[in-house]
Design an enzyme around this catalytic site. Structure first.
Site, PDB file in Angstrom:
ATOM      1  N   ARG A  82     -18.322  12.456 -17.341  1.00 23.71           N
ATOM      2  CA  ARG A  82     -18.083  11.113 -17.878  1.00 23.71           C
ATOM      3  C   ARG A  82     -16.594  10.961 -18.189  1.00 23.71           C
ATOM      4  O   ARG A  82     -16.001   9.911 -17.985  1.00 23.71           O
ATOM      5  CB  ARG A  82     -18.928  10.853 -19.137  1.00 23.71           C
TER       6      ARG A  82
ATOM      7  N   LYS B 204     -15.908  -5.314  -3.573  1.00 19.15           N
ATOM      8  CA  LYS B 204     -15.543  -6.332  -2.612  1.00 19.15           C
ATOM      9  C   LYS B 204     -14.615  -5.742  -1.542  1.00 19.15           C
ATOM     10  O   LYS B 204     -14.998  -4.818  -0.869  1.00 19.15           O
ATOM     11  CB  LYS B 204     -14.936  -7.512  -3.370  1.00 19.15           C
TER      12      LYS B 204
ATOM     13  N   TYR C 265     -15.253 -16.139 -11.795  1.00 15.15           N
ATOM     14  CA  TYR C 265     -16.580 -15.621 -11.443  1.00 15.15           C
ATOM     15  C   TYR C 265     -17.574 -15.902 -12.580  1.00 15.15           C
ATOM     16  O   TYR C 265     -17.267 -15.647 -13.751  1.00 15.15           O
ATOM     17  CB  TYR C 265     -16.467 -14.122 -11.140  1.00 15.15           C
TER      18      TYR C 265
ATOM     19  N   ASP D  28      -7.387 -10.597 -12.453  1.00 13.78           N
ATOM     20  CA  ASP D  28      -8.461 -10.140 -11.576  1.00 13.78           C
ATOM     21  C   ASP D  28      -7.993 -10.402 -10.142  1.00 13.78           C
ATOM     22  O   ASP D  28      -7.954 -11.547  -9.689  1.00 13.78           O
ATOM     23  CB  ASP D  28      -9.748 -10.904 -11.908  1.00 13.78           C
TER      24      ASP D  28
HETATM   25  O1  P1T Z   1     -20.062  -7.376  -9.234  1.00 15.61           O
HETATM   26  P1  P1T Z   1     -19.034  -6.550  -9.940  1.00 15.61           P
HETATM   27  O2  P1T Z   1     -18.524  -5.392  -9.174  1.00 15.61           O
HETATM   28  O3  P1T Z   1     -19.436  -6.188 -11.340  1.00 15.61           O
HETATM   29  O4  P1T Z   1     -17.729  -7.495 -10.070  1.00 15.61           O
HETATM   30  C1  P1T Z   1     -17.717  -8.672 -10.809  1.00 15.61           C
HETATM   31  C2  P1T Z   1     -16.662  -9.604 -10.283  1.00 15.61           C
HETATM   32  C3  P1T Z   1     -15.422  -9.625 -10.896  1.00 15.61           C
HETATM   33  N1  P1T Z   1     -14.435 -10.444 -10.464  1.00 15.61           N
HETATM   34  C4  P1T Z   1     -14.614 -11.254  -9.407  1.00 15.61           C
HETATM   35  C5  P1T Z   1     -13.498 -12.143  -8.961  1.00 15.61           C
HETATM   36  C6  P1T Z   1     -15.844 -11.259  -8.736  1.00 15.61           C
HETATM   37  O5  P1T Z   1     -15.977 -12.073  -7.676  1.00 15.61           O
HETATM   38  C7  P1T Z   1     -16.892 -10.420  -9.188  1.00 15.61           C
HETATM   39  C8  P1T Z   1     -18.228 -10.410  -8.528  1.00 15.61           C
HETATM   40  N2  P1T Z   1     -18.463 -11.507  -7.709  1.00 15.61           N
HETATM   41  C9  P1T Z   1     -19.598 -11.712  -6.973  1.00 15.61           C
HETATM   42  C10 P1T Z   1     -20.652 -10.902  -6.960  1.00 15.61           C
HETATM   43  C11 P1T Z   1     -19.578 -12.943  -6.158  1.00 15.61           C
HETATM   44  O6  P1T Z   1     -20.398 -13.097  -5.234  1.00 15.61           O
HETATM   45  O7  P1T Z   1     -18.727 -13.797  -6.433  1.00 15.61           O
END
Ligand code: P1T
Length: 391
Positions: free
Chosen positions: A46, A194, A98, A169
């Site tokens: 961890r 992503k 988001y 972000d």
């Molecule tokens: O899904 P996760 O890895 O927890 O990430 C969240 C997140 C954070 N910032 C941005 C700009 C994002 O687009 C996302 C997640 N977005 C999607 C799942 C989507 O389809 O827009």
């Protein structure tokens, strides 16, 4: 080292134990110590894991920074950055973001005594007006999800007090196209799910900074809360990131062609893509980014029913949440990724029920254009005959 070289070499030294050229998946929760308190720098996974460490070094290097902390998801990375704050602190947030980030802020962290003001950050005067003595953090998405709005990071940095942190972000742009730390931000966050992972097969996040004190606090939270990626997920993300430059060039090339195609059609009401000269911040995009990315949104003309029919009527664009993989995806933000934002608030921010978002993949662009052309033709009658109705 230049970007593509760093993607392949940063943090990727041959394994000290065996010489393995590729960083091994250290699938272990713990490490055998020689004496109490005497070990090789690894005590518990961890806290630290060699595979995760290699990923953290690779991704930090891509943002031009020294320090990276990997998390089990983008949301976990976001939560760790917000963990820098204490009850009573105030955050200025870009109003297009988001839906899951909005949900974390509005439904979880607000209960912990943090305060959030949502501002159209394309308007610097509005940002200035939102700043309070208690403001400690600016939370920015640029380009934003799903309306591809841009925030001028350098201009915002000129407003920042030294006790304030700008967190960007950078998920949509990726470090290949945008380097927020060099523009005056203190922290960069990614959903590595992503583009960085790039193959839609792993969920993860990362928080990166050049500031040792901020890093120590994020690291502390990473260990204290424990939302860490497993070694196999860290390894998959690291492998994906090695080809980030190649993939982003293709994503952007395909997205530009599709944006221009949609923009030229009379049965498409609006296209949101920073690479179009008609985008209200196209000049800023040219200045702040070295490419326009692979995400775009658009509104087909006609009722919401047409958008819904198109969303599920394409061959190569899978109807799915998420983005940034090699395969193309389509989503209906109001009902999917941004469903957690109350309807009135969504409408106010411009996320209509006719809005569709594309994550343009790296398939042959002619196939993607054929697919969209056929989908728009097949749903064209709907735009004439079906009366507008709320979704
Ligand atoms: O899904 P996760 O890895 O927890 O990430 C969240 C997140 C954070 N910032 C941005 C700009 C994002 O687009 C996302 C997640 N977005 C999607 C799942 C989507 O389809 O827009």
């Amino acid at each position: 080292m230049r970007f593509s070289t760093r993607a392949i070499h940063a943090g990727q030294e041959a394994d000290p134990a065996t010489g393995a050229t590729i960083v091994p998946i250290y699938q272990t929760s713990t490490y055998t110590q020689t004496r109490v308190g005497e070990h090789k720098g690894f005590d518990y996974s961890r806290t630290v894991n060699p595979t995760r460490l290699a990923l953290e070094r690779q991704l930090a290097s891509l943002e031009g920074a020294r320090y990276g902390s990997a998390f089990a998801s983008g949301m976990a990375a976001t939560a760790a950055v917000l963990g820098l704050l204490s009850a009573g602190d105030h955050v200025v947030v870009s109003d297009d973001l988001y839906g899951g980030t909005y949900r974390l802020f509005a439904r979880v962290l607000q209960r912990y005594g943090l305060e959030f003001t949502y501002v159209d950050m394309t308007d610097l005067a509005a940002v200035r007006a939102a700043i309070r003595p208690a403001t400690k953090l600016f939370w920015i998405e640029t380009p934003s999800n799903p309306l591809l709005k841009l925030v001028d990071i350098a201009a915002l940095a000129s407003l920042r007090r030294t006790d304030q942190v700008i967190a960007v972000d950078n998920t949509f742009a990726t470090p290949y196209f945008q380097q927020p730390l060099s523009l005056g931000a203190q922290i960069v966050v990614h959903s590595t799910t992503k583009y960085i992972g790039g193959h839609s097969d792993v969920v993860g996040g990362v928080a990166i900074t050049a500031d040792a004190a901020l890093h120590d606090q994020i690291r502390f939270s990473q260990n204290a809360v424990g939302a860490v990626p497993g070694p196999h997920d860290a390894w998959l993300t690291m492998r994906g990131a090695k080809t980030l430059a190649l993939r982003m060039r293709e994503h952007a090339r395909n997205a530009q062609a599709i944006a221009e195609f949609l923009h030229a059609r009379e049965d498409v009401a609006r296209v949101y893509y920073p690479g179009l000269p008609s985008h209200p911040q196209h000049e800023l995009a040219r200045r702040q980014m070295s490419g326009f990315g692979g995400m775009l949104s658009f509104e087909p003309a006609g009722p919401a029913q047409r958008a819904l029919a198109l969303a599920s009527g394409l061959k190569y664009f899978s109807l799915a949440e998420s983005l940034g993989g090699v395969e193309s995806l389509i989503c209906h933000p109001a009902r999917m990724t941004h469903g957690s934002i109350p309807a009135g608030e969504r409408e106010r921010r411009g996320i209509s029920d006719r809005l569709l978002r594309l994550s343009v993949g790296i398939e042959d662009v002619e196939d993607l254009l054929d697919d969209l052309r056929a989908g728009l033709a097949a749903t064209a009658r709907q735009s004439d005959s079906v009366p507008p109705s709320p979704v």
